[in-house]
Scaffold this motif. Structure first.
Motif, short mmCIF file in Angstrom:
data_model
loop_
_atom_site.label_atom_id
_atom_site.label_comp_id
_atom_site.label_asym_id
_atom_site.label_seq_id
_atom_site.Cartn_x
_atom_site.Cartn_y
_atom_site.Cartn_z
N ASP A 198 0.84 -1.20 0.00
CA ASP A 198 0.00 0.00 0.00
C ASP A 198 0.87 1.25 0.00
O ASP A 198 2.00 1.23 0.49
N THR A 258 0.62 5.27 1.20
CA THR A 258 -0.13 6.27 1.95
C THR A 258 0.53 7.62 1.77
O THR A 258 1.73 7.76 1.98
N SER A 261 0.27 11.34 3.25
CA SER A 261 -0.33 12.06 4.37
C SER A 261 -0.64 13.52 4.04
O SER A 261 -1.42 14.16 4.74
#
Length: 189
Positions: free
Chosen positions: A69, A71, A73
């Motif tokens: 995955d 991510t 932010s």
């Protein structure tokens, strides 16, 4: 190729060829406190960049056998096209701003005997049927109403609901078995 395993560099470092972090049997990570720049391919099991990262080639996260995955932010800006190939795209935003004036649904539909309905569903909360504005392929007409169906359904059974408009311009009128004209309604040719 430059194979790295537990190496530390300080200052500015420029890598012009492919950069691999770790080996097949020893996953390692790369942490950059400044700016990371590579004009080649960067493959890493773990990559942390505190400031800027510029990748001129491919950026691979994980391996083909073990997808990982990603991510983000903070903000993500994509200057080129964004091609999402998963089964579902989920947006969890307060507001969705779309610059395009046309939104296409059912892209790639076959012109031969296409039978799926197309339209919009509006969630209305717990214990309420969704509102829908769809093109019903079976009836070959638009329907505005409510449905117990979901976005995954090929065809929605939609119960027509009242529609309030400021004015309505019709080329032809077809009335069902019951028509209700309120007082003051006038029909002229």
């Amino acid at each position: 190729n430059l194979l790295l395993d537990a190496n530390t560099w300080t200052g500015t470092n420029s890598f012009q060829k492919a950069l691999s972090i770790g080996t097949d049997d020893a996953a390692s990570s790369l942490t950059v406190s400044g700016t990371a720049s590579t004009s080649g391919k960067l493959t890493a099991n773990s990559l942390e960049v505190t400031n800027n990262a510029t990748v001129g080639g491919d950026l691979t996260v994980g391996t083909e056998a073990a997808k990982k995955d990603v991510t983000v932010s903070q903000n993500l800006t994509v200057s080129g096209n964004l091609d999402v190939k998963g089964g579902t795209t989920t947006l969890s935003t307060t507001n969705l701003d779309i610059k395009d004036n046309i939104i296409r649904l059912s892209k790639g539909a076959s012109s031969a005997a296409y039978t799926k309905d197309s339209g919009l569903l509006f969630e209305r909360g717990t214990d309420k049927n969704a509102a829908a504005f769809i093109y019903d392929e079976d009836a070959t007409s638009f329907v505005a109403g409510t449905t117990t169906g979901s976005a995954g359904d090929a065809n929605l059974t939609t119960t027509p609901a009242p529609l309030t408009v400021g004015s309505l311009k019709l080329n032809t009128v077809a009335l069902g078995t019951f028509a209700d004209f309120q007082a003051g309604a006038g029909i002229t040719s």
